[in-house]
Design a protein around this motif. Structure first.
Motif, PDB file in Angstrom:
ATOM      1  N   THR A  18      47.706 -35.306   2.125  1.00 47.05           N
ATOM      2  CA  THR A  18      46.991 -36.320   2.900  1.00 47.05           C
ATOM      3  C   THR A  18      47.713 -37.651   2.863  1.00 47.05           C
ATOM      4  O   THR A  18      48.478 -37.942   1.949  1.00 47.05           O
ATOM      5  CB  THR A  18      45.557 -36.537   2.363  1.00 47.05           C
ATOM      6  OG1 THR A  18      45.637 -37.097   1.054  1.00 47.05           O
ATOM      7  CG2 THR A  18      44.766 -35.251   2.352  1.00 47.05           C
ATOM      8  N   VAL A  22      43.440 -39.590   0.003  1.00 39.59           N
ATOM      9  CA  VAL A  22      42.000 -39.360   0.131  1.00 39.59           C
ATOM     10  C   VAL A  22      41.804 -38.024   0.844  1.00 39.59           C
ATOM     11  O   VAL A  22      42.369 -37.783   1.905  1.00 39.59           O
ATOM     12  CB  VAL A  22      41.301 -40.481   0.930  1.00 39.59           C
ATOM     13  CG1 VAL A  22      39.821 -40.184   1.096  1.00 39.59           C
ATOM     14  CG2 VAL A  22      41.507 -41.825   0.256  1.00 39.59           C
ATOM     15  N   GLU A  24      38.746 -35.280   2.136  1.00 38.43           N
ATOM     16  CA  GLU A  24      37.327 -35.031   2.347  1.00 38.43           C
ATOM     17  C   GLU A  24      37.153 -33.572   2.729  1.00 38.43           C
ATOM     18  O   GLU A  24      37.819 -33.083   3.643  1.00 38.43           O
ATOM     19  CB  GLU A  24      36.778 -35.947   3.447  1.00 38.43           C
ATOM     20  CG  GLU A  24      35.277 -35.996   3.481  1.00 38.43           C
ATOM     21  CD  GLU A  24      34.753 -37.101   4.375  1.00 38.43           C
ATOM     22  OE1 GLU A  24      34.093 -36.756   5.383  1.00 38.43           O
ATOM     23  OE2 GLU A  24      34.998 -38.280   4.075  1.00 38.43           O
ATOM     24  N   GLN A  26      34.190 -30.126   2.997  1.00 37.25           N
ATOM     25  CA  GLN A  26      32.797 -29.673   3.006  1.00 37.25           C
ATOM     26  C   GLN A  26      32.597 -28.738   1.822  1.00 37.25           C
ATOM     27  O   GLN A  26      33.359 -27.789   1.645  1.00 37.25           O
ATOM     28  CB  GLN A  26      32.487 -28.931   4.311  1.00 37.25           C
ATOM     29  CG  GLN A  26      32.627 -29.741   5.570  1.00 37.25           C
ATOM     30  CD  GLN A  26      31.565 -30.814   5.675  1.00 37.25           C
ATOM     31  OE1 GLN A  26      31.903 -31.962   5.800  1.00 37.25           O
ATOM     32  NE2 GLN A  26      30.318 -30.444   5.627  1.00 37.25           N
ATOM     33  N   GLU A  58      33.338 -38.843  -4.583  1.00 39.98           N
ATOM     34  CA  GLU A  58      32.075 -39.191  -3.946  1.00 39.98           C
ATOM     35  C   GLU A  58      31.518 -37.903  -3.357  1.00 39.98           C
ATOM     36  O   GLU A  58      32.266 -37.087  -2.833  1.00 39.98           O
ATOM     37  CB  GLU A  58      32.288 -40.211  -2.840  1.00 39.98           C
ATOM     38  CG  GLU A  58      32.909 -41.506  -3.327  1.00 39.98           C
ATOM     39  CD  GLU A  58      33.345 -42.361  -2.163  1.00 39.98           C
ATOM     40  OE1 GLU A  58      32.457 -42.881  -1.445  1.00 39.98           O
ATOM     41  OE2 GLU A  58      34.558 -42.489  -1.971  1.00 39.98           O
ATOM     42  N   SER A  59      30.218 -37.752  -3.455  1.00 35.69           N
ATOM     43  CA  SER A  59      29.628 -36.502  -3.011  1.00 35.69           C
ATOM     44  C   SER A  59      28.319 -36.770  -2.292  1.00 35.69           C
ATOM     45  O   SER A  59      27.531 -37.625  -2.700  1.00 35.69           O
ATOM     46  CB  SER A  59      29.391 -35.609  -4.229  1.00 35.69           C
ATOM     47  OG  SER A  59      28.771 -34.410  -3.858  1.00 35.69           O
ATOM     48  N   TYR A  66      29.396 -33.313   1.780  1.00 34.16           N
ATOM     49  CA  TYR A  66      30.848 -33.371   1.681  1.00 34.16           C
ATOM     50  C   TYR A  66      31.241 -33.867   0.297  1.00 34.16           C
ATOM     51  O   TYR A  66      30.431 -34.381  -0.465  1.00 34.16           O
ATOM     52  CB  TYR A  66      31.440 -34.293   2.742  1.00 34.16           C
ATOM     53  CG  TYR A  66      31.062 -35.744   2.541  1.00 34.16           C
ATOM     54  CD1 TYR A  66      31.813 -36.567   1.699  1.00 34.16           C
ATOM     55  CD2 TYR A  66      29.961 -36.285   3.175  1.00 34.16           C
ATOM     56  CE1 TYR A  66      31.464 -37.889   1.498  1.00 34.16           C
ATOM     57  CE2 TYR A  66      29.604 -37.603   2.974  1.00 34.16           C
ATOM     58  CZ  TYR A  66      30.362 -38.404   2.134  1.00 34.16           C
ATOM     59  OH  TYR A  66      30.002 -39.707   1.926  1.00 34.16           O
ATOM     60  N   ARG A  68      34.392 -36.265  -1.208  1.00 37.99           N
ATOM     61  CA  ARG A  68      35.559 -37.098  -0.920  1.00 37.99           C
ATOM     62  C   ARG A  68      36.260 -37.377  -2.248  1.00 37.99           C
ATOM     63  O   ARG A  68      35.665 -37.917  -3.173  1.00 37.99           O
ATOM     64  CB  ARG A  68      35.148 -38.410  -0.271  1.00 37.99           C
ATOM     65  CG  ARG A  68      36.351 -39.292   0.081  1.00 37.99           C
ATOM     66  CD  ARG A  68      35.936 -40.594   0.750  1.00 37.99           C
ATOM     67  NE  ARG A  68      35.230 -40.310   1.990  1.00 37.99           N
ATOM     68  CZ  ARG A  68      34.046 -40.847   2.325  1.00 37.99           C
ATOM     69  NH1 ARG A  68      33.459 -41.688   1.509  1.00 37.99           N
ATOM     70  NH2 ARG A  68      33.474 -40.542   3.463  1.00 37.99           N
ATOM     71  N   THR A  70      39.415 -39.231  -4.071  1.00 37.83           N
ATOM     72  CA  THR A  70      40.402 -40.282  -3.904  1.00 37.83           C
ATOM     73  C   THR A  70      41.253 -40.341  -5.160  1.00 37.83           C
ATOM     74  O   THR A  70      40.715 -40.460  -6.270  1.00 37.83           O
ATOM     75  CB  THR A  70      39.720 -41.658  -3.687  1.00 37.83           C
ATOM     76  OG1 THR A  70      38.815 -41.555  -2.592  1.00 37.83           O
ATOM     77  CG2 THR A  70      40.748 -42.740  -3.417  1.00 37.83           C
TER      78      THR A  70
END
Length: 150
Positions: A18, A22, A24, A26, A58-59, A66, A68, A70
């Motif tokens: 990426t 980051v 992301e 599912q 992050e969820s 999703y 994410r 980082t």
């Protein structure tokens, strides 16, 4: 190679591909891809992509949930201070080993230093300390030695 290793490797490779570090994904798509339950994905997130390992996760749960991931790039001193500040009053040998391995992999510690610290906090070195006090002594030693590395 276990399912957790496969998931972690896939996510790591995807993250490296990426722009900006980051990723992301599912949660349900990932679970289907690896033919596992979503809680297996949660386990991988909490054990392989923690702040101590240099990630922010992050969820959002639910139908369109999703994850994410980082990758956080921090300098050596910041990483060491972060680890020192997150070390509790006790640390078991397995956790000490994981923390030191992560620091070596991140380049915050030389491999020889990591092995030396691990030897210093290992059960053989702490054999004279009562078993119920070893995790406390181990944490104290790790903090002091890591402070010297900063």
């Amino acid at each position: 190679m276990g399912i957790s290793d496969l998931i972690a490797s896939f996510l790591q490779e995807s993250l490296e591909e990426t722009d900006g570090g980051v990723l992301e994904v599912q949660r349900n798509d990932l679970a289907q891809r690896f033919n596992c339950v979503p809680s297996q994905i949660n386990y991988v997130m909490s054990t392989r992509f923690s702040p101590e390992r240099g990630y922010i996760v992050e969820s959002r749960r639910g139908g369109n949930g999703y994850i994410r991931i980082t990758r956080v790039r921090v300098d050596r001193q910041t990483l060491l201070m972060q680890v020192i500040n997150t070390l509790g009053s006790q640390v078991d040998l397995a956790s000490a080993r994981a923390i030191l391995n992560n620091l070596v992999q991140a380049g915050a510690l030389e491999e020889n230093a990591g092995r030396s610290i691990l030897a210093a906090v290992g059960d053989k070195a702490l054999a004279a300390v009562p078993r119920e006090s070893r995790d406390t002594v181990r944490a104290d030693i790790m903090k002091q030695v890591l402070i010297l590395q900063v």
